[in-house]
Design an enzyme around this catalytic site. Structure first.
Site, short mmCIF file in Angstrom:
data_model
loop_
_atom_site.label_atom_id
_atom_site.label_comp_id
_atom_site.label_asym_id
_atom_site.label_seq_id
_atom_site.Cartn_x
_atom_site.Cartn_y
_atom_site.Cartn_z
N ARG A 40 -8.74 -6.27 49.24
CA ARG A 40 -7.33 -6.01 48.97
C ARG A 40 -6.44 -6.75 49.97
O ARG A 40 -5.37 -7.26 49.60
CB ARG A 40 -7.05 -4.51 49.01
N ASP B 19 -9.70 -5.81 34.50
CA ASP B 19 -9.15 -5.51 35.81
C ASP B 19 -8.81 -6.76 36.61
O ASP B 19 -7.81 -7.41 36.34
CB ASP B 19 -10.14 -4.61 36.57
N HIS C 243 -10.72 3.70 36.12
CA HIS C 243 -11.91 3.83 36.98
C HIS C 243 -12.50 5.24 36.91
O HIS C 243 -13.57 5.43 36.38
CB HIS C 243 -11.65 3.42 38.43
N HIS D 290 -4.43 4.51 38.23
CA HIS D 290 -5.69 4.38 38.95
C HIS D 290 -6.07 5.75 39.52
O HIS D 290 -5.22 6.44 40.10
CB HIS D 290 -5.54 3.43 40.15
N ARG E 182 -2.11 7.50 45.63
CA ARG E 182 -1.84 6.92 46.95
C ARG E 182 -0.44 6.34 47.01
O ARG E 182 0.20 6.35 48.07
CB ARG E 182 -2.84 5.80 47.26
N GLU F 11 -11.05 5.58 42.41
CA GLU F 11 -11.82 4.33 42.41
C GLU F 11 -12.76 4.24 43.60
O GLU F 11 -13.88 3.75 43.48
CB GLU F 11 -10.86 3.13 42.42
N HIS G 209 1.08 3.87 39.83
CA HIS G 209 -0.07 3.10 40.32
C HIS G 209 -1.26 3.97 40.66
O HIS G 209 -2.39 3.73 40.21
CB HIS G 209 0.33 2.26 41.54
#
Length: 451
Positions: free
Chosen positions: A79, A318, A267, A230, A208, A233, A205
């Site tokens: 990332r 993805d 995920h 998401h 988090r 994951e 998103h």
């Protein structure tokens, strides 16, 4: 008109099938019919899958993050590299990359894509003069490729669980809920330039990056249409969310967000057995991305319990490190076999694994993108894929085993034709605008990597 030697209809296999298309939909189906002059003739016709989760721009960094650094590499080190890369992208490059990604998806047999779009702003975080500039670039790519698009603008407000501030690499993504509302309405207006099968959803998103009160406001902004997020994951994400909100992410969403059939949890890799059963009961779709999940070291999805509970799932590419429909299906099953030391895992009870995976992913992907597709039946969108059953990997198989051959033995090269809402975009294995789109992609990549 399309004439197929054989086709997988909603009620099962049929021979000599003739389809009439009108306004992007299947208007009529004849079986036992002879081909007529002017028909597009194909060997084997299937419902085309939707690719339910894509970050198009990441295709441009495929192969750039496969060198081991000192210490242990992980999703989080990948990332960090992605954040450095994303700071360089221009709107024109994003458009060229997205068109190439969509072309590759179509040639692989996908008819539609859900673009989970969070690259909104300039590198320093300031909005473009048109706040939906980057969304418009995705739309322009879809106009070139012809793919069916469900656009999912992403709300990304925080850099981590507990309302952490955005990091430098996240500035292009960030919006508070008020500015996101402006962006969403601008994207909604711009979407009108696309064909009528295009859809707009929303994507908080992750837990988090979005606080609970903003998630509630976002859902209220979008009373109908897809909602993608998401979830679970990575184990570290599960721990961080649980420490902040007092519950694991999937459990928290199911208890607090009225998750139902218009939701897609991307995920959902690290779920407990109870979470798997509860997600299945909600009617939501689990958005599985086996190639990316393997590439990033996320871990395999807990498939058997979810399938046994009647859970719905679809497939996404993805990060687009490799766009291959057959490989996504294959790796989904193989990841379960490697973990469980068994065979034929992703099917409840008895039956063909390939047929179950293909049909379930077709239905789940269509549901997740809000597309009336996923089966070949009158009134459904004409999202169709033709494959060549005389190819070496398939020629020895009866039609009842054809999907097993497609999933476990074939490559995407068996795809001959693809229609998206009746648009005939792939012919003889090639996208109709392949040369122009590929040339623009190569120019963009030369610019991007020049220094």
């Amino acid at each position: 008109m399309i004439h197929a030697r054989q086709a997988l209809l909603a009620e099962g296999w049929a021979r000599d099938v003739r389809l009439t298309l009108a306004d992007g939909r299947i208007a009529g189906i004849e079986t036992g019919a002879a081909p007529q002059a002017g028909d597009v003739r194909v060997d084997t016709l299937l419902p085309a899958l939707a690719n339910l989760h894509s970050h198009a721009f990441q295709r441009a960094m495929a192969g750039m993050a496969e060198e081991r650094q000192e210490g242990r590499d992980s999703f989080w080190t990948w990332r960090a590299l992605m954040y450095r890369f994303v700071g360089r992208l221009t709107p024109g490059q994003v458009e060229a990359i997205a068109a190439q990604v969509q072309l590759e998806m179509l040639e692989a047999g996908y008819a539609a894509v859900g673009e989970f779009h969070y690259l909104h702003h300039q590198p320093d975080g300031r909005p473009y003069d048109d706040i939906a500039e980057m969304s418009r670039r995705i739309f322009a790519a879809a106009q070139q490729s012809g793919i069916g698009l469900t656009h999912l603008p992403v709300l990304y407000s925080h850099g981590g669980a507990g309302r952490a501030p955005l990091g430098e690499g996240q500035r292009r993504f960030g919006n508070d809920i008020e500015r996101f509302g402006v962006l969403l309405e601008a994207a909604r207006a711009a979407l009108g330039a696309l064909p009528g099968d295009a859809r707009l959803g929303v994507a908080p998103h992750s837990l988090r990056a979005v606080a609970p009160e903003d998630l509630a406001q976002l859902v209220a902004m979008q009373p109908a249409g897809p909602i993608h997020i998401h979830a679970a994951e990575q184990p570290q994400e599960v721990r961080d969310v649980e420490a902040w909100l007092g519950a694991r992410p999937v459990a928290w969403l199911l208890d607090n967000a009225a998750v139902d059939g218009r939701w897609c949890l991307i995920h959902a890799t690290h779920m407990t057995a109870a979470e798997s059963r509860a997600l299945a009961a909600s009617g939501a779709v689990a958005g599985l991305c086996p190639i990316t999940e393997a590439n990033l070291g996320d871990g395999p999805f807990a498939g058997p319990a979810y399938v046994a509970a009647g859970g719905r799932f679809g497939l996404g590419s993805d990060s687009n490190v490799l766009i291959s429909l057959t490989e996504e299906l294959r790796l989904l099953e193989y990841s379960q076999r490697l973990r469980d030391l068994g065979r034929a895992v992703m099917v409840a009870g008895r039956g063909s694994v390939g047929a179950f995976l293909y049909a379930a992913a077709a239905r789940g992907g269509a549901q997740a993108l809000g597309r009336a597709a996923g089966i070949i039946a009158p009134g459904r969108l004409a999202d169709l894929v033709a494959v060549d059953s005389t190819a070496p990997a398939l020629c020895a198989l009866p039609r009842e085993k054809l999907l097993d051959g497609l999933v476990f033995a074939a490559r995407d090269t068996v795809v001959t034709d693809v229609w998206s809402a009746g648009r005939h975009l792939v012919r003889e294995g090639r996208h109709v605008r392949r040369d122009d789109i590929l040339a623009a992609f190569r120019r963009a990549m030369r610019e991007l990597t020049a220094d």
